[in-house]
Scaffold this active site. Structure first.
Site, PDB file in Angstrom:
ATOM      1  N   GLU A 250      30.986 -47.683  50.676  1.00  0.00           N
ATOM      2  CA  GLU A 250      30.412 -46.244  50.882  1.00  0.00           C
ATOM      3  C   GLU A 250      28.968 -46.664  51.399  1.00  0.00           C
ATOM      4  O   GLU A 250      27.920 -46.923  50.800  1.00  0.00           O
ATOM      5  CB  GLU A 250      30.584 -45.417  49.732  1.00  0.00           C
ATOM      6  CG  GLU A 250      31.600 -45.345  49.132  1.00  0.00           C
ATOM      7  CD  GLU A 250      32.351 -43.977  49.935  1.00  0.00           C
ATOM      8  OE1 GLU A 250      31.828 -43.305  50.692  1.00  0.00           O
ATOM      9  OE2 GLU A 250      33.768 -43.969  49.958  1.00  0.00           O
ATOM     10  N   CYS A 284      22.662 -40.049  51.324  1.00  0.00           N
ATOM     11  CA  CYS A 284      23.651 -40.307  52.367  1.00  0.00           C
ATOM     12  C   CYS A 284      24.359 -39.037  53.209  1.00  0.00           C
ATOM     13  O   CYS A 284      24.568 -39.108  54.324  1.00  0.00           O
ATOM     14  CB  CYS A 284      24.528 -41.090  51.916  1.00  0.00           C
ATOM     15  SG  CYS A 284      25.561 -40.313  50.424  1.00  0.00           S
ATOM     16  N   GLU A 368      20.118 -43.812  60.657  1.00  0.00           N
ATOM     17  CA  GLU A 368      19.866 -42.811  59.366  1.00  0.00           C
ATOM     18  C   GLU A 368      18.316 -43.166  59.116  1.00  0.00           C
ATOM     19  O   GLU A 368      17.924 -44.364  58.926  1.00  0.00           O
ATOM     20  CB  GLU A 368      20.673 -43.484  58.408  1.00  0.00           C
ATOM     21  CG  GLU A 368      20.254 -42.928  56.894  1.00  0.00           C
ATOM     22  CD  GLU A 368      21.181 -43.681  55.939  1.00  0.00           C
ATOM     23  OE1 GLU A 368      21.178 -45.047  55.898  1.00  0.00           O
ATOM     24  OE2 GLU A 368      21.644 -42.869  55.009  1.00  0.00           O
TER      25      GLU A 368
END
Ligand code: NAD
Length: 464
Positions: A250, A284, A368
């Site tokens: 993940e 996230c 990100e």
């Protein structure tokens, strides 16, 4: 004279194990160490795997109802311990206490949910097709699981692995991030205290690379369930894959919010602010890029700025986060973007940042950020905006705001993310899968698929 810091040993086979070496746990709001955890060695990992394997046979064979009752006791014990665990998160990770309490409350819900799921893990008998007596389809725990987790949601991301793995009949060795190990360790301590058999839940703290490699290569580990960065995920996959271990990864996201021309702008601003700056951007599921119709951009930005002024952030949890934040702002400046806010207030605490007029090639558009930066991009053509939302190699969480439900759902289906939220910002519920698509990962957590991720299936075909 230096203060003697409280020490918290490893948890192996239901007991606390003291270590020769210790690692400091630091409060990011002061920069000072306030506790120490054991620095496990490769030998400690071996002991934890041995304890888990010793416990596995009986735990796997425990009838689902009994296993469900044991997990429910763990859930109730966690409910009771929630305030103290939230304090630990607040202290070691720096997120405001209210956000830490919310994280623990949601994590408790996940444990309650999977206690129920353990009960529903039923065997199926299928009639024989041609001859024979029939087929039993039997779910069995996949085995011993290494749960390797990051610091940004130090309890939630342990629980998302631990609770379904226990429900499936697995034993789990938790390896929390070295930056925030205390709350994760406390969760494992509660699991042991609540009466789970010794060896079912262990916790090894210490150096990430050493322990990550030891667990991912250990022949006694059947599955590695990892949450963290793509860089480390690639290392873990390289260790685990040739050994044919099951794997879930993940990873990070680069959350797009696509605002449609009929959207309620106050709702869109609320989503962008809440998800852009939650946990100081270190989430996230963050909203990182807002796609807004050009005709609505100035109205949206005016409302956004008013809300942004009221945002008070906790400190960034790591030194590398502070460095990255400065680098991202400098890069945006060098690419001719407009930057508002983002200044250092004190220590590792920053004001929230808003970036506009950023083009492709700017780091905040490509990657990100994982710091409190929201980039707003005006669009003329919805299809082009969706294509841009999908362009960077991420696919975790996306958001859509709009009034026409049918159209928002069509846009949601076109966004290549494992989760898309329409007209709001609560992302995670225990009963729905949370999956990273594309560069955001492999496999998923939560929901029924998140339980089945810890199951191996057996078909027993009785012929006579
Ligand atoms: P990280 O990859 O640095 O660390 C994650 C874990 O791996 C930690 O336990 C760490 O100790 C361990 N580790 C570090 N280096 C290692 C190495 N060389 N070998 C083996 N193990 C090693 O990630 P992080 O900085 O703690 O977390 C941030 C990342 O996690 C972000 O990209 C974020 O988006 C992602 N994340 C994803 C989700 C999700 O559910 N998809 C949730 C939260 C965070």
């Amino acid at each position: 004279m230096t203060d003697v810091l409280p020490r918290h040993g490893l948890l192996i086979g239901g007991a606390e194990v003291m270590t020769a070496e210790w690692m400091d746990v630091t409060d990011p709001s002061t920069g000072r160490a306030f506790a120490q955890v054991g620095a496990a060695t490769v030998t400690d990992v071996d002991h934890a795997v041995g304890a888990a394997r010793a416990a596995l046979g009986a735990w796997r064979a425990t009838p689902p109802l009994e296993r469900a009752q044991a997990i429910a006791r763990f859930a109730r014990a966690l409910d009771e311990e929630a305030p103290q665990i939230a304090e630990l998160i607040h202290r070691e990770e720096g997120k405001p206490l209210g956000e830490a309490q919310m994280e623990v409350a949601r994590a408790c819900e996940v444990v309650h949910h999977f206690a129920g799921e353990a009960e529903r893990l039923t065997h199926t008998m299928l009639p024989a097709g041609s001859g024979g007596r029939g087929s039993e389809i039997r779910p069995d725990g996949i085995g011993v699981v290494a749960a390797i987790t990051p610091w940004n949601f130090p309890v939630a991301l342990v629980i998302w692995k631990l609770a379904p793995a226990l429900a499936a009949g697995c034993c789990v060795i938790v390896k929390p991030a070295q930056e925030a190990p205390l709350a994760a360790r406390a969760v494992c301590e509660v699991a042991n205290r609540s009466g789970l058999p010794a060896g079912v839940v262990s916790c090894v703290t210490g150096d990430g690379p050493t322990l990550g490699e030891a667990l991912s290569t250990h022949p006694g580990i059947d599955k590695v369930a990892f949450t963290g960065s793509r860089r480390v995920a690639e290392l873990i996959a390289a260790w685990a894959s040739p050994r044919l271990k099951a794997l879930s990864l993940e990873l990070g996201g680069h959350g797009p919010l696509v605002v449609l021309d009929d959207a309620d702008l106050d709702v869109a601003v609320d989503v962008a602010i809440s998800q852009g700056y939650a946990n100081a951007g270190q989430a996230c599921y963050s909203v990182n890029r807002v796609f807004i119709p050009r005709s609505l951009a100035s109205d949206f930005l005016e409302r956004f700025r008013r809300r942004m002024e009221q945002v008070v952030l906790g400190p960034l949890a790591t030194d590398r986060g502070v460095v990255r934040h400065h680098e991202l702002i400098a890069d945006a400046q060098a690419h001719g973007a407009t930057i508002e806010g983002g200044d250092l207030i004190e220590g590792a605490r920053f004001a929230p940042a808003l970036i506009t007029n950023a083009g492709p090639g700017t780091r905040v558009v490509e990657d990100e950020p994982f710091t409190p930066i929201v980039t707003v991009l005006a669009y003329d053509d919805l299809a082009a905006a969706i294509a841009e939302a999908n362009r960077p190699d991420y696919g975790l969480v996306g958001y859509v705001c709009g009034a026409d439900l049918r159209r928002t759902q069509d846009v949601a289906h076109a966004i290549e993310c494992g989760t898309v939220v329409i007209n709001g910002w609560r992302v995670v519920v225990p009963y729905a899968p949370y999956a990273g698509w594309r560069g955001s990962g492999i496999g998923c957590e939560l929901g029924r698929p998140g339980l089945e991720a810890f199951i191996r299936w057996q078909h027993v075909r009785t012929l006579a």
